[in-house]
Scaffold this motif. Structure first.
Motif, PDB file in Angstrom:
ATOM      1  N   GLU A 238       0.830  -1.214   0.000  1.00 28.79           N
ATOM      2  CA  GLU A 238       0.000   0.000   0.000  1.00 28.79           C
ATOM      3  C   GLU A 238       0.854   1.250   0.000  1.00 28.79           C
ATOM      4  O   GLU A 238       0.572   2.218  -0.730  1.00 28.79           O
ATOM      5  CB  GLU A 238      -0.927   0.000   1.222  1.00 28.79           C
ATOM      6  CG  GLU A 238      -1.851   1.210   1.251  1.00 28.79           C
ATOM      7  CD  GLU A 238      -2.671   1.332   2.529  1.00 28.79           C
ATOM      8  OE1 GLU A 238      -3.427   2.323   2.647  1.00 28.79           O
ATOM      9  OE2 GLU A 238      -2.539   0.458   3.413  1.00 28.79           O
TER      10      GLU A 238
ATOM     11  N   GLU B  47       0.396  -2.503  -5.509  1.00 33.57           N
ATOM     12  CA  GLU B  47      -0.480  -2.445  -4.335  1.00 33.57           C
ATOM     13  C   GLU B  47      -0.994  -3.815  -3.894  1.00 33.57           C
ATOM     14  O   GLU B  47      -1.215  -4.060  -2.708  1.00 33.57           O
ATOM     15  CB  GLU B  47      -1.666  -1.537  -4.636  1.00 33.57           C
ATOM     16  CG  GLU B  47      -2.564  -1.262  -3.444  1.00 33.57           C
ATOM     17  CD  GLU B  47      -3.575  -0.175  -3.722  1.00 33.57           C
ATOM     18  OE1 GLU B  47      -3.970   0.531  -2.783  1.00 33.57           O
ATOM     19  OE2 GLU B  47      -3.970  -0.009  -4.901  1.00 33.57           O
ATOM     20  N   LYS B  48      -1.170  -4.746  -4.853  1.00 37.74           N
ATOM     21  CA  LYS B  48      -1.834  -6.008  -4.537  1.00 37.74           C
ATOM     22  C   LYS B  48      -0.963  -7.240  -4.768  1.00 37.74           C
ATOM     23  O   LYS B  48      -1.473  -8.360  -4.754  1.00 37.74           O
ATOM     24  CB  LYS B  48      -3.109  -6.141  -5.387  1.00 37.74           C
ATOM     25  CG  LYS B  48      -4.112  -5.013  -5.205  1.00 37.74           C
ATOM     26  CD  LYS B  48      -4.695  -4.970  -3.797  1.00 37.74           C
ATOM     27  CE  LYS B  48      -5.756  -3.895  -3.673  1.00 37.74           C
ATOM     28  NZ  LYS B  48      -6.306  -3.806  -2.298  1.00 37.74           N
TER      29      LYS B  48
ATOM     30  N   ALA C 200       2.318   1.903  -3.443  1.00 34.43           N
ATOM     31  CA  ALA C 200       1.309   2.407  -4.378  1.00 34.43           C
ATOM     32  C   ALA C 200       0.961   3.859  -4.084  1.00 34.43           C
ATOM     33  O   ALA C 200       0.818   4.676  -5.006  1.00 34.43           O
ATOM     34  CB  ALA C 200       0.063   1.530  -4.308  1.00 34.43           C
ATOM     35  N   GLU C 201       0.822   4.203  -2.809  1.00 35.27           N
ATOM     36  CA  GLU C 201       0.506   5.592  -2.442  1.00 35.27           C
ATOM     37  C   GLU C 201       1.632   6.529  -2.866  1.00 35.27           C
ATOM     38  O   GLU C 201       1.387   7.635  -3.353  1.00 35.27           O
ATOM     39  CB  GLU C 201       0.272   5.691  -0.929  1.00 35.27           C
ATOM     40  CG  GLU C 201      -1.021   5.068  -0.447  1.00 35.27           C
ATOM     41  CD  GLU C 201      -2.251   5.785  -0.992  1.00 35.27           C
ATOM     42  OE1 GLU C 201      -2.197   7.017  -1.173  1.00 35.27           O
ATOM     43  OE2 GLU C 201      -3.262   5.112  -1.252  1.00 35.27           O
TER      44      GLU C 201
END
Length: 284
Positions: free
Chosen positions: A186, A207-208, A189-190
């Motif tokens: 996360e 992110e995943k 990705a942010e």
């Protein structure tokens, strides 16, 4: 701690920008009007990048058989435009996080490169994956960038965390979530969404990528290619050695996508050969 970390990455202070050469190279390669000579002139503004691309073009893995390439335009023709862009990212990204950290950065980027190569090989060879190989390489290269962001924005706290969790048989992202309220997928990705102009399917893969392989991945083939590639790299000893946790490789799922044992062995050999040939150029 979560709010504090997210606040830090919202500020410009000390945040490593994506190198300008990558922005300009993407634009040049994406333009139908660009010639090889135009791209060569742009890359030659970065002498180190130019020299390393020539070196890589002479590697057997990248097609360097026969006469030796000595000029950048010839290297571009041999490697191809997409490979030139992929390798430019591979060469430039490690420079962004060079401050002292508790990470073995060479090992980290070798793992990232292994996942990048495997993700593209899977996309190229598995028809049921139905995946464009081009974003798979960049997604694999960037999948763990959140670990670097952690080490960059809170180096002391994250360094201490890594010492404390070494040897614990739990996934790294689970341990990070418990300690910091946010995990590296996360966070990576942010960070990318805020600062780097990267395609959304690449950001999703970052992110995943911690998810397990699943038929649901058919909706997100780039993500699935990275999950598969990460699992394979970790299983065959091409991990970043940060976490002691090792998930079992779901060979049945891989075979359901057409990845036979022989194909898997060939991909592993090709990836290892690539890492061996490229390491002196990529990680000096």
């Amino acid at each position: 701690m979560r709010e504090h970390i997210l606040e830090i990455i919202q500020e410009k202070k000390n945040i490593p920008p994506l190198p300008d050469i990558l922005h300009r190279l993407e634009a040049k390669i994406g333009s139908p009007k660009s010639q090889v000579s135009d791209i060569a002139i742009l890359i030659e503004t970065e002498p180190i990048l130019s020299g390393r691309l020539i070196q890589l073009s002479n590697s057997v893995f990248f097609g360097g058989t026969g006469c030796k390439v000595e000029k950048l335009p010839d290297a571009i023709i041999r490697l191809g435009l997409k490979m030139i862009l992929d390798l430019a990212y591979t060469l430039e990204l490690p420079k962004l996080f060079l401050r002292e950290s508790a990470l073995n950065q060479k090992k980290f980027w070798q793992h990232s490169l292994a996942v990048a190569i495997l993700a593209r090989l899977l996309a190229e060879n598995l028809k049921p994956l139905n995946c464009d190989p081009d974003p798979c390489y960049l997604s694999g290269l960037m999948h763990d960038i959140g670990i670097m962001v952690f080490s960059f924005v809170i180096p002391k706290e994250y360094g201490q965390f890594l010492k404390e969790v070494r040897g614990i048989n739990q996934p790294l992202h689970v341990l990070e979530q418990k300690r910091f309220g946010i995990a590296h997928p996360e966070l990576g990705a942010e960070f990318i969404r805020k600062w780097w102009p990267i395609p959304s399917n690449v950001v999703l893969a970052v992110e995943k990528h911690f998810l397990q392989v699943s038929e649901k991945g058919k909706k997100f083939p780039t993500l699935l290619s990275v999950i598969m590639a990460n699992d394979v790299a970790n299983h065959f000893g091409m991990d970043h050695n940060i976490s002691a946790y090792k998930e079992e490789l779901d060979r049945g799922f891989l075979q359901s996508y057409g990845l036979t044992p022989a194909m898997l062995d060939e991909m592993i050999d090709k990836t290892r050969d690539s890492l061996h040939m490229a390491q002196e150029v990529l990680y000096k």
